[in-house]
Design a protein around this motif. Structure first.
Motif, PDB file in Angstrom:
ATOM      1  N   GLY A  35       0.819  -1.213   0.000  1.00  0.00           N
ATOM      2  CA  GLY A  35       0.000   0.000   0.000  1.00  0.00           C
ATOM      3  C   GLY A  35       0.844   1.250   0.000  1.00  0.00           C
ATOM      4  O   GLY A  35       1.953   1.274  -0.520  1.00  0.00           O
ATOM      5  N   ASN A  36       0.314   2.283   0.600  1.00  0.00           N
ATOM      6  CA  ASN A  36       1.032   3.556   0.614  1.00  0.00           C
ATOM      7  C   ASN A  36       1.605   3.855   1.995  1.00  0.00           C
ATOM      8  O   ASN A  36       1.876   4.999   2.315  1.00  0.00           O
ATOM      9  CB  ASN A  36       0.108   4.699   0.159  1.00  0.00           C
ATOM     10  CG  ASN A  36      -1.125   4.823   1.050  1.00  0.00           C
ATOM     11  OD1 ASN A  36      -1.291   4.054   1.993  1.00  0.00           O
ATOM     12  ND2 ASN A  36      -1.966   5.794   0.752  1.00  0.00           N
ATOM     13  N   LYS A  37       1.782   2.823   2.797  1.00  0.00           N
ATOM     14  CA  LYS A  37       2.349   3.011   4.133  1.00  0.00           C
ATOM     15  C   LYS A  37       3.861   2.792   4.060  1.00  0.00           C
ATOM     16  O   LYS A  37       4.310   1.673   3.827  1.00  0.00           O
ATOM     17  CB  LYS A  37       1.730   2.032   5.124  1.00  0.00           C
ATOM     18  CG  LYS A  37       0.252   2.253   5.336  1.00  0.00           C
ATOM     19  CD  LYS A  37      -0.288   1.290   6.362  1.00  0.00           C
ATOM     20  CE  LYS A  37      -1.767   1.548   6.567  1.00  0.00           C
ATOM     21  NZ  LYS A  37      -2.330   0.681   7.591  1.00  0.00           N
ATOM     22  N   PRO A  38       4.647   3.843   4.252  1.00  0.00           N
ATOM     23  CA  PRO A  38       6.102   3.670   4.213  1.00  0.00           C
ATOM     24  C   PRO A  38       6.574   2.705   5.303  1.00  0.00           C
ATOM     25  O   PRO A  38       6.097   2.743   6.431  1.00  0.00           O
ATOM     26  CB  PRO A  38       6.654   5.064   4.473  1.00  0.00           C
ATOM     27  CG  PRO A  38       5.497   5.994   4.512  1.00  0.00           C
ATOM     28  CD  PRO A  38       4.242   5.196   4.551  1.00  0.00           C
ATOM     29  N   GLY A  39       7.486   1.823   4.938  1.00  0.00           N
ATOM     30  CA  GLY A  39       8.060   0.907   5.909  1.00  0.00           C
ATOM     31  C   GLY A  39       7.252  -0.343   6.185  1.00  0.00           C
ATOM     32  O   GLY A  39       7.618  -1.134   7.044  1.00  0.00           O
ATOM     33  N   LEU A  40       6.149  -0.539   5.471  1.00  0.00           N
ATOM     34  CA  LEU A  40       5.341  -1.741   5.651  1.00  0.00           C
ATOM     35  C   LEU A  40       5.567  -2.668   4.458  1.00  0.00           C
ATOM     36  O   LEU A  40       5.392  -2.271   3.307  1.00  0.00           O
ATOM     37  CB  LEU A  40       3.855  -1.390   5.762  1.00  0.00           C
ATOM     38  CG  LEU A  40       2.876  -2.571   5.852  1.00  0.00           C
ATOM     39  CD1 LEU A  40       3.147  -3.417   7.083  1.00  0.00           C
ATOM     40  CD2 LEU A  40       1.439  -2.059   5.862  1.00  0.00           C
ATOM     41  N   TYR A  41       5.987  -3.910   4.763  1.00  0.00           N
ATOM     42  CA  TYR A  41       6.257  -4.906   3.723  1.00  0.00           C
ATOM     43  C   TYR A  41       5.490  -6.170   4.064  1.00  0.00           C
ATOM     44  O   TYR A  41       5.375  -6.554   5.223  1.00  0.00           O
ATOM     45  CB  TYR A  41       7.753  -5.224   3.649  1.00  0.00           C
ATOM     46  CG  TYR A  41       8.586  -4.013   3.335  1.00  0.00           C
ATOM     47  CD1 TYR A  41       8.918  -3.713   2.032  1.00  0.00           C
ATOM     48  CD2 TYR A  41       9.005  -3.156   4.342  1.00  0.00           C
ATOM     49  CE1 TYR A  41       9.668  -2.581   1.728  1.00  0.00           C
ATOM     50  CE2 TYR A  41       9.747  -2.028   4.054  1.00  0.00           C
ATOM     51  CZ  TYR A  41      10.077  -1.746   2.750  1.00  0.00           C
ATOM     52  OH  TYR A  41      10.804  -0.624   2.464  1.00  0.00           O
ATOM     53  N   LYS A  42       4.990  -6.821   3.017  1.00  0.00           N
ATOM     54  CA  LYS A  42       4.257  -8.075   3.216  1.00  0.00           C
ATOM     55  C   LYS A  42       4.791  -9.117   2.251  1.00  0.00           C
ATOM     56  O   LYS A  42       5.256  -8.802   1.165  1.00  0.00           O
ATOM     57  CB  LYS A  42       2.766  -7.860   2.988  1.00  0.00           C
ATOM     58  CG  LYS A  42       2.148  -6.944   4.047  1.00  0.00           C
ATOM     59  CD  LYS A  42       0.717  -7.292   4.279  1.00  0.00           C
ATOM     60  CE  LYS A  42       0.173  -6.442   5.392  1.00  0.00           C
ATOM     61  NZ  LYS A  42      -0.320  -7.206   6.489  1.00  0.00           N
ATOM     62  N   GLY A  43       4.687 -10.357   2.675  1.00  0.00           N
ATOM     63  CA  GLY A  43       5.076 -11.484   1.848  1.00  0.00           C
ATOM     64  C   GLY A  43       4.300 -12.709   2.303  1.00  0.00           C
ATOM     65  O   GLY A  43       3.485 -12.645   3.226  1.00  0.00           O
ATOM     66  N   GLU A  44       4.563 -13.814   1.642  1.00  0.00           N
ATOM     67  CA  GLU A  44       3.851 -15.043   1.983  1.00  0.00           C
ATOM     68  C   GLU A  44       4.753 -16.237   1.720  1.00  0.00           C
ATOM     69  O   GLU A  44       5.472 -16.270   0.721  1.00  0.00           O
ATOM     70  CB  GLU A  44       2.586 -15.153   1.136  1.00  0.00           C
ATOM     71  CG  GLU A  44       1.598 -16.169   1.612  1.00  0.00           C
ATOM     72  CD  GLU A  44       0.292 -16.044   0.851  1.00  0.00           C
ATOM     73  OE1 GLU A  44       0.186 -16.657  -0.232  1.00  0.00           O
ATOM     74  OE2 GLU A  44      -0.602 -15.332   1.344  1.00  0.00           O
ATOM     75  N   GLY A  45       4.706 -17.193   2.628  1.00  0.00           N
ATOM     76  CA  GLY A  45       5.489 -18.401   2.467  1.00  0.00           C
ATOM     77  C   GLY A  45       4.626 -19.628   2.700  1.00  0.00           C
ATOM     78  O   GLY A  45       3.461 -19.534   3.088  1.00  0.00           O
ATOM     79  N   ARG A  46       5.216 -20.759   2.456  1.00  0.00           N
ATOM     80  CA  ARG A  46       4.546 -22.034   2.708  1.00  0.00           C
ATOM     81  C   ARG A  46       5.427 -22.827   3.662  1.00  0.00           C
ATOM     82  O   ARG A  46       6.631 -22.943   3.476  1.00  0.00           O
ATOM     83  CB  ARG A  46       4.357 -22.801   1.408  1.00  0.00           C
ATOM     84  CG  ARG A  46       3.714 -24.172   1.635  1.00  0.00           C
ATOM     85  CD  ARG A  46       3.259 -24.838   0.358  1.00  0.00           C
ATOM     86  NE  ARG A  46       2.255 -24.101  -0.391  1.00  0.00           N
ATOM     87  CZ  ARG A  46       0.970 -23.954  -0.044  1.00  0.00           C
ATOM     88  NH1 ARG A  46       0.539 -24.485   1.067  1.00  0.00           N
ATOM     89  NH2 ARG A  46       0.143 -23.289  -0.803  1.00  0.00           N
ATOM     90  N   TYR A  47       4.772 -23.368   4.694  1.00  0.00           N
ATOM     91  CA  TYR A  47       5.459 -24.255   5.625  1.00  0.00           C
ATOM     92  C   TYR A  47       4.520 -25.412   5.911  1.00  0.00           C
ATOM     93  O   TYR A  47       3.378 -25.205   6.333  1.00  0.00           O
ATOM     94  CB  TYR A  47       5.835 -23.526   6.926  1.00  0.00           C
ATOM     95  CG  TYR A  47       6.607 -24.411   7.863  1.00  0.00           C
ATOM     96  CD1 TYR A  47       7.934 -24.720   7.596  1.00  0.00           C
ATOM     97  CD2 TYR A  47       6.013 -24.946   8.983  1.00  0.00           C
ATOM     98  CE1 TYR A  47       8.643 -25.553   8.441  1.00  0.00           C
ATOM     99  CE2 TYR A  47       6.723 -25.780   9.837  1.00  0.00           C
ATOM    100  CZ  TYR A  47       8.030 -26.081   9.557  1.00  0.00           C
ATOM    101  OH  TYR A  47       8.737 -26.910  10.392  1.00  0.00           O
ATOM    102  N   GLY A  48       4.991 -26.612   5.666  1.00  0.00           N
ATOM    103  CA  GLY A  48       4.114 -27.778   5.812  1.00  0.00           C
ATOM    104  C   GLY A  48       2.955 -27.650   4.842  1.00  0.00           C
ATOM    105  O   GLY A  48       3.137 -27.342   3.672  1.00  0.00           O
ATOM    106  N   ASP A  49       1.758 -27.837   5.349  1.00  0.00           N
ATOM    107  CA  ASP A  49       0.568 -27.755   4.501  1.00  0.00           C
ATOM    108  C   ASP A  49      -0.077 -26.375   4.499  1.00  0.00           C
ATOM    109  O   ASP A  49      -1.125 -26.190   3.883  1.00  0.00           O
ATOM    110  CB  ASP A  49      -0.480 -28.776   4.968  1.00  0.00           C
ATOM    111  CG  ASP A  49      -0.026 -30.206   4.722  1.00  0.00           C
ATOM    112  OD1 ASP A  49       0.753 -30.421   3.775  1.00  0.00           O
ATOM    113  OD2 ASP A  49      -0.438 -31.092   5.494  1.00  0.00           O
ATOM    114  N   GLY A  50       0.520 -25.426   5.205  1.00  0.00           N
ATOM    115  CA  GLY A  50      -0.164 -24.142   5.349  1.00  0.00           C
ATOM    116  C   GLY A  50       0.602 -22.953   4.818  1.00  0.00           C
ATOM    117  O   GLY A  50       1.797 -23.013   4.533  1.00  0.00           O
ATOM    118  N   LEU A  51      -0.147 -21.868   4.697  1.00  0.00           N
ATOM    119  CA  LEU A  51       0.430 -20.595   4.291  1.00  0.00           C
ATOM    120  C   LEU A  51       0.878 -19.829   5.521  1.00  0.00           C
ATOM    121  O   LEU A  51       0.275 -19.926   6.590  1.00  0.00           O
ATOM    122  CB  LEU A  51      -0.600 -19.763   3.526  1.00  0.00           C
ATOM    123  CG  LEU A  51      -1.043 -20.328   2.180  1.00  0.00           C
ATOM    124  CD1 LEU A  51      -2.121 -19.438   1.567  1.00  0.00           C
ATOM    125  CD2 LEU A  51       0.142 -20.437   1.236  1.00  0.00           C
TER     126      LEU A  51
END
Length: 127
Positions: A35-51
């Motif tokens: 978004g437009n919030k400075p310093g905010l980062y998002k990502g996604e990973g997989r571990y086992g059967d879940g996100l």
């Protein structure tokens, strides 16, 4: 859902990404500005059967520490301290985390945090 949070001093994004790639089965979405919030980062990973949702708040606690929040049904670590130990070994910088007793609304003046650095592990008052 389980959530773990650590605070990383002087976060180097490339080292954080490498640590995440080692500990998750797959890094599905690399950390990207959100978004437009400075310093905010998002990502996604997989571990086992879940996100696993990954959120980084740069400069979350003063100018030196960034919050790394991991949320998922299954995570590679059971506690914030287990996660902090893994991060400290990989990132080679000071890591802090809650000792697990604090609840939203509790006074923070004397709250103790785990500090992991080249001096070892110690419970400290943040400031």
């Amino acid at each position: 859902m389980q959530d773990l949070e650590i605070y990383v001093r002087d976060l180097e994004p490339a080292r954080l990404t490498a640590w995440l790639e080692i500990n998750f089965d797959q890094l599905l979405v690399p950390l990207t500005p959100f978004g437009n919030k400075p310093g905010l980062y998002k990502g996604e990973g997989r571990y086992g059967d879940g996100l696993v949702r990954i959120t980084v708040y740069a400069e979350a606690f003063g100018k030196r520490f960034s919050s790394v929040l991991l949320e998922g049904e299954d995570l590679p670590w059971n506690t914030d301290l287990d996660c902090a130990r893994s991060a400290w070994r990989a990132l080679d910088t000071e890591i802090r985390c809650s000792q697990g007793e604090w609840q939203e609304g509790d006074p923070v003046e004397e709250e103790k945090w785990w500090r992991l650095d080249d001096r070892g592990e110690k419970l400290v008052v943040w400031n």
